[in-house]
Design a protein around this motif. Structure first.
Motif, PDB file in Angstrom:
ATOM      1  N   GLN A 136       0.805  -1.211   0.000  1.00 44.02           N
ATOM      2  CA  GLN A 136       0.000   0.000   0.000  1.00 44.02           C
ATOM      3  C   GLN A 136       0.841   1.265   0.000  1.00 44.02           C
ATOM      4  O   GLN A 136       0.315   2.364  -0.192  1.00 44.02           O
ATOM      5  N   ASP A 138       3.477   1.249  -2.158  1.00 47.68           N
ATOM      6  CA  ASP A 138       4.139   1.098  -3.463  1.00 47.68           C
ATOM      7  C   ASP A 138       5.635   0.851  -3.331  1.00 47.68           C
ATOM      8  O   ASP A 138       6.430   1.306  -4.159  1.00 47.68           O
ATOM      9  N   SER A 141       6.464  -3.214  -7.188  1.00 47.85           N
ATOM     10  CA  SER A 141       5.423  -3.260  -8.215  1.00 47.85           C
ATOM     11  C   SER A 141       4.550  -4.490  -8.011  1.00 47.85           C
ATOM     12  O   SER A 141       5.044  -5.554  -7.641  1.00 47.85           O
ATOM     13  N   SER A 234       0.845   3.555 -10.904  1.00 40.56           N
ATOM     14  CA  SER A 234       1.647   3.988  -9.761  1.00 40.56           C
ATOM     15  C   SER A 234       3.134   3.916 -10.104  1.00 40.56           C
ATOM     16  O   SER A 234       3.524   3.479 -11.180  1.00 40.56           O
ATOM     17  N   ASN A 236       6.822   2.643  -8.143  1.00 40.18           N
ATOM     18  CA  ASN A 236       7.390   2.029  -6.942  1.00 40.18           C
ATOM     19  C   ASN A 236       8.575   2.839  -6.424  1.00 40.18           C
ATOM     20  O   ASN A 236       8.955   3.864  -7.016  1.00 40.18           O
ATOM     21  N   ALA A 244      -1.592  -1.210 -11.013  1.00 35.19           N
ATOM     22  CA  ALA A 244      -1.916  -2.169  -9.962  1.00 35.19           C
ATOM     23  C   ALA A 244      -3.062  -3.108 -10.312  1.00 35.19           C
ATOM     24  O   ALA A 244      -3.117  -4.216  -9.793  1.00 35.19           O
ATOM     25  N   TYR A 352      -4.444   3.318   1.743  1.00 34.97           N
ATOM     26  CA  TYR A 352      -3.186   3.275   1.006  1.00 34.97           C
ATOM     27  C   TYR A 352      -2.327   4.473   1.410  1.00 34.97           C
ATOM     28  O   TYR A 352      -2.768   5.625   1.314  1.00 34.97           O
ATOM     29  N   SER A 354      -0.073   5.734  -0.127  1.00 40.25           N
ATOM     30  CA  SER A 354       0.165   6.575  -1.301  1.00 40.25           C
ATOM     31  C   SER A 354      -0.916   7.623  -1.497  1.00 40.25           C
ATOM     32  O   SER A 354      -0.770   8.505  -2.353  1.00 40.25           O
ATOM     33  N   LYS A 360       4.149   7.563   1.611  1.00 37.35           N
ATOM     34  CA  LYS A 360       4.924   6.367   1.265  1.00 37.35           C
ATOM     35  C   LYS A 360       6.122   6.162   2.180  1.00 37.35           C
ATOM     36  O   LYS A 360       6.618   5.040   2.319  1.00 37.35           O
TER      37      LYS A 360
END
Length: 410
Positions: A136, A138, A141, A234, A236, A244, A352, A354, A360
């Protein structure tokens, strides 16, 4: 018109180059049911052609899985699979890329004691909590695709002769993922660009809340400061782009954990844990689910909500127009990967990372302080309809239409 083999080749190409976006010298991990073996073999070849240093395939079997729930001792469902979690965490830490192929029958565990299913999901969820945080945020991948199985095809197309069900489902999948066009990668580049334009427009608005109105639904969802609207495309932590979910039609963000109030009614069945939950309502006060009803699968819904403290709250709000390809197909797929891309949806459980500025790289404690929900589960359910209106509420209290009659209002 493309042949089946050409469409399948396109599908595998999309999965490896657009979804997973396998890079040279990466480990490529594929999780699949044994029914998907022909597709898996094609994906393995595509993975090595993309430069993977190793492709690891992990097969499971529906009959074997069902037998475990029927015959295994009760205590075994409370034992977390620490060995599996450790392997997945190590692979993720070493920049592996993960692809999951969904093909299970929606009724796989029909008739199984829900307590067994719930115990398994709770133990599995706890064991996989670190891996889920990686996913969640990232860190690596990952992507999900689908592959028809006879039981799934029979559920989706019960009125067709058995010989036609698989073909019909394959055709529907190829159309939904744009594998039936001559240049599917170019089609996906254009599609992601379109979704990103929607996300950018919403991010520029910086709405304080959303107000959902439709038959059976009157729900206000506050959004945390610094929230980010995103789409499934997204990047990584190595800077590699991936998608995703294939297919995807959504833009989504995270709600403020304690800022959800009102009532929401589902508009499509939810296939969860091998069972169906249908025609259900949830009532929220200060973010928490305080009441719920279901015409089918009430006990399963109750066990989902009581999975842990975080499963009493929402972790995602997602916007999908009614007039989008999967919705307009008129097909009920009985799998969230597809049905969530035919309808606006919400998710019970974790947010998430992100979806919040700087998320993140935040710790769980920092995310919680920003209003993000944590849970061992994340389950999307569909609540959009052609009668749905959604309004954005600005910082000064003005209301602006985002959706009218189920479609974008701008």
């Amino acid at each position: 018109m493309l042949t089946f083999e050409q469409k399948l080749e396109n599908y595998a190409e999309l999965a490896v180059k657009v979804g997973a976006n396998v890079q040279p010298d990466q480990i490529f991990v594929i999780n699949a049911m044994i029914d998907a073996a022909p597709l898996v073999q094609l994906l393995v070849r595509k993975g090595y052609e993309a430069g993977a240093k190793q492709v690891i395939v992990k097969y499971s079997d529906e009959t074997v899985n069902r037998l475990r729930f029927e015959l295994a001792p009760e205590e075994s469902f409370n034992e977390p699979p620490k060995w599996h979690a450790a392997e997945m965490e190590e692979l993720a830490a070493n920049n592996a890329v993960f692809l999951t192929i969904l093909s299970s029958s929606p009724d796989l565990l029909k008739g199984i004691d829900p307590a067994r299913i719930s115990a398994h999901q709770r133990a599995f969820g706890k064991a996989m909590s670190t891996y889920r945080q990686y996913l969640q945020a990232d860190k690596m991948s990952w992507t999900g695709i689908a592959c028809p199985s006879p039981d799934w095809a029979a559920k989706v197309f019960p009125d067709l002769p058995a010989a036609e069900q698989m073909k019909k489902l394959w055709d529907a999948i190829f159309a939904a993922v744009r594998a039936d066009v001559d240049d599917p990668i170019a089609a996906w580049d254009q599609h992601i660009e379109h979704l990103e334009s929607r996300a950018v427009a919403l991010n520029n608005k910086k709405y304080k809340a959303l107000h959902y109105l439709s038959p059976g639904t009157d729900l206000t969802v506050e959004l945390p400061d610094g929230h980010i609207w995103a789409q499934a495309g997204s990047v990584n932590e190595k800077g590699t782009p991936f998608v995703a979910n294939i297919p995807t039609e959504e833009v989504y963000t995270a709600p403020a954990k304690f800022g959800v109030n009102g009532k929401v009614t589902s508009t499509k069945p939810l296939s969860y844990g091998g069972s169906i939950i249908d025609r259900f309502t949830l009532t929220f006060e200060k973010g928490r689910i305080v009441d719920f009803h279901a015409e089918e699968g009430l006990e399963t819904l109750e066990r989902l909500i009581s999975m842990d403290e975080g499963s009493h709250y929402l972790g995602e709000v997602a916007l999908v127009p009614f007039h989008s390809p999967i919705s307009e197909s008129g097909i009920l797929y009985y799998t969230t990967l597809y049905d969530e891309n035919a309808s606006c949806h919400l998710a019970i459980g974790s947010s998430y990372a992100s979806n919040i500025e700087g998320g993140k790289t935040m710790s769980p404690e920092q995310l919680a302080a920003r209003g993000m929900n944590a849970s061992i589960t994340h389950v999307d359910f569909m609540m959009g309809s052609p009668e749905a209106d959604i309004y954005g509420i600005t910082a000064n209290g003005e209301r602006e239409a985002i959706f009218l009659n189920g479609d974008w209002a701008f």
